[in-house]
Design a protein around this motif. Structure first.
Motif, PDB file in Angstrom:
ATOM      1  N   LYS A  11      53.110  38.719  15.582  1.00 29.09           N
ATOM      2  CA  LYS A  11      52.597  38.876  14.231  1.00 29.09           C
ATOM      3  C   LYS A  11      53.141  40.155  13.610  1.00 29.09           C
ATOM      4  O   LYS A  11      53.656  41.031  14.313  1.00 29.09           O
ATOM      5  CB  LYS A  11      51.079  38.851  14.216  1.00 29.09           C
ATOM      6  CG  LYS A  11      50.415  40.040  14.844  1.00 29.09           C
ATOM      7  CD  LYS A  11      48.908  39.911  14.732  1.00 29.09           C
ATOM      8  CE  LYS A  11      48.276  41.265  14.951  1.00 29.09           C
ATOM      9  NZ  LYS A  11      46.885  41.287  14.625  1.00 29.09           N
ATOM     10  N   ILE A  12      53.011  40.259  12.314  1.00 29.33           N
ATOM     11  CA  ILE A  12      53.498  41.438  11.596  1.00 29.33           C
ATOM     12  C   ILE A  12      52.602  42.627  11.914  1.00 29.33           C
ATOM     13  O   ILE A  12      51.378  42.520  11.912  1.00 29.33           O
ATOM     14  CB  ILE A  12      53.552  41.162  10.090  1.00 29.33           C
ATOM     15  CG1 ILE A  12      54.629  40.110   9.825  1.00 29.33           C
ATOM     16  CG2 ILE A  12      53.826  42.437   9.302  1.00 29.33           C
ATOM     17  CD1 ILE A  12      54.767  39.679   8.398  1.00 29.33           C
ATOM     18  N   TRP A  32      56.397  45.458   9.976  1.00 30.73           N
ATOM     19  CA  TRP A  32      57.439  45.259  10.995  1.00 30.73           C
ATOM     20  C   TRP A  32      57.249  43.915  11.681  1.00 30.73           C
ATOM     21  O   TRP A  32      56.134  43.534  12.025  1.00 30.73           O
ATOM     22  CB  TRP A  32      57.356  46.370  12.036  1.00 30.73           C
ATOM     23  CG  TRP A  32      57.502  47.732  11.459  1.00 30.73           C
ATOM     24  CD1 TRP A  32      56.518  48.496  10.898  1.00 30.73           C
ATOM     25  CD2 TRP A  32      58.699  48.501  11.361  1.00 30.73           C
ATOM     26  NE1 TRP A  32      57.038  49.689  10.452  1.00 30.73           N
ATOM     27  CE2 TRP A  32      58.372  49.726  10.734  1.00 30.73           C
ATOM     28  CE3 TRP A  32      60.022  48.284  11.757  1.00 30.73           C
ATOM     29  CZ2 TRP A  32      59.318  50.716  10.485  1.00 30.73           C
ATOM     30  CZ3 TRP A  32      60.960  49.269  11.513  1.00 30.73           C
ATOM     31  CH2 TRP A  32      60.607  50.470  10.879  1.00 30.73           C
ATOM     32  N   TRP A  33      58.337  43.213  11.878  1.00 32.03           N
ATOM     33  CA  TRP A  33      58.364  41.996  12.695  1.00 32.03           C
ATOM     34  C   TRP A  33      59.221  42.339  13.897  1.00 32.03           C
ATOM     35  O   TRP A  33      60.434  42.468  13.789  1.00 32.03           O
ATOM     36  CB  TRP A  33      58.968  40.835  11.914  1.00 32.03           C
ATOM     37  CG  TRP A  33      59.020  39.562  12.695  1.00 32.03           C
ATOM     38  CD1 TRP A  33      60.100  39.051  13.357  1.00 32.03           C
ATOM     39  CD2 TRP A  33      57.963  38.644  12.901  1.00 32.03           C
ATOM     40  NE1 TRP A  33      59.789  37.871  13.968  1.00 32.03           N
ATOM     41  CE2 TRP A  33      58.464  37.589  13.702  1.00 32.03           C
ATOM     42  CE3 TRP A  33      56.631  38.595  12.516  1.00 32.03           C
ATOM     43  CZ2 TRP A  33      57.678  36.512  14.092  1.00 32.03           C
ATOM     44  CZ3 TRP A  33      55.864  37.522  12.904  1.00 32.03           C
ATOM     45  CH2 TRP A  33      56.391  36.498  13.687  1.00 32.03           C
ATOM     46  N   VAL A  36      60.309  44.713   7.587  1.00 31.29           N
ATOM     47  CA  VAL A  36      60.264  43.564   6.672  1.00 31.29           C
ATOM     48  C   VAL A  36      59.510  43.873   5.387  1.00 31.29           C
ATOM     49  O   VAL A  36      59.481  43.043   4.473  1.00 31.29           O
ATOM     50  CB  VAL A  36      59.692  42.305   7.359  1.00 31.29           C
ATOM     51  CG1 VAL A  36      60.573  41.883   8.529  1.00 31.29           C
ATOM     52  CG2 VAL A  36      58.254  42.501   7.796  1.00 31.29           C
ATOM     53  N   TYR A  40      59.973  36.912   4.114  1.00 31.59           N
ATOM     54  CA  TYR A  40      58.560  37.186   4.392  1.00 31.59           C
ATOM     55  C   TYR A  40      57.727  37.244   3.115  1.00 31.59           C
ATOM     56  O   TYR A  40      56.544  37.562   3.164  1.00 31.59           O
ATOM     57  CB  TYR A  40      58.428  38.495   5.174  1.00 31.59           C
ATOM     58  CG  TYR A  40      59.104  38.423   6.522  1.00 31.59           C
ATOM     59  CD1 TYR A  40      58.390  38.067   7.658  1.00 31.59           C
ATOM     60  CD2 TYR A  40      60.466  38.663   6.648  1.00 31.59           C
ATOM     61  CE1 TYR A  40      59.019  37.968   8.889  1.00 31.59           C
ATOM     62  CE2 TYR A  40      61.102  38.569   7.872  1.00 31.59           C
ATOM     63  CZ  TYR A  40      60.375  38.214   8.988  1.00 31.59           C
ATOM     64  OH  TYR A  40      60.996  38.112  10.199  1.00 31.59           O
TER      65      TYR A  40
END
Length: 138
Positions: free
Chosen positions: A2-3, A51-52, A57, A81
């Motif tokens: 997950k982000i 962040w991914w 992102v 995204y």
């Protein structure tokens, strides 16, 4: 996966430029001027990032006094995204860092102008800009 969201996490100039290019902000930012881009990051006093994995992102980059006004100068989300709530979460987390009465202020990119009323912003026609190549008249 997950982000993951982070407050004031280090962001390299390359990461920042790549994100701006992958969003729609690069056309209105001096992405070819590395000194300027590095200065934009270094002199921001509040950043919230998305962040991914290890990939940046999203970013909400602000200049603020934390009490009265916060200028959200960049809100960028990678095109892959967008429309997933990343931009909204970046703004929520930015607000959480601010004092109870601090206003969040931004200038919308033309393509994003219809987004901001949807999340609660009010339009204000009193914004003025003086470009660096213009002089203040006496």
């Amino acid at each position: 996966m997950k982000i993951e969201y982070k407050v004031n996490a280090p962001v390299s100039t390359d990461q920042f430029v790549e994100l701006l290019k992958a969003s729609n902000l690069a056309e209105r930012r001096p992405v070819d001027d590395r000194v300027c881009m590095a200065g934009m990051l270094a002199n921001s006093n509040l950043t919230v990032t998305a962040w991914w994995g290890g990939k940046l992102v999203g970013i909400a980059r602000s200049v603020t006094d934390f009490h009265y006004a916060c200028y959200l100068s960049d809100l960028a989300v990678h095109a892959d995204y967008q429309k997933c709530g990343v931009g909204r979460q970046l703004q929520v987390l930015t607000q959480r860092q601010l004092g109870a009465h601090c206003k969040l202020i931004l200038i919308a990119a033309p393509a994003a102008n219809d987004y901001y009323p949807h999340v609660g912003y009010q339009s204000n026609p009193r914004c003025w800009v003086l470009d660096r190549d213009q002089c203040i008249s006496r």
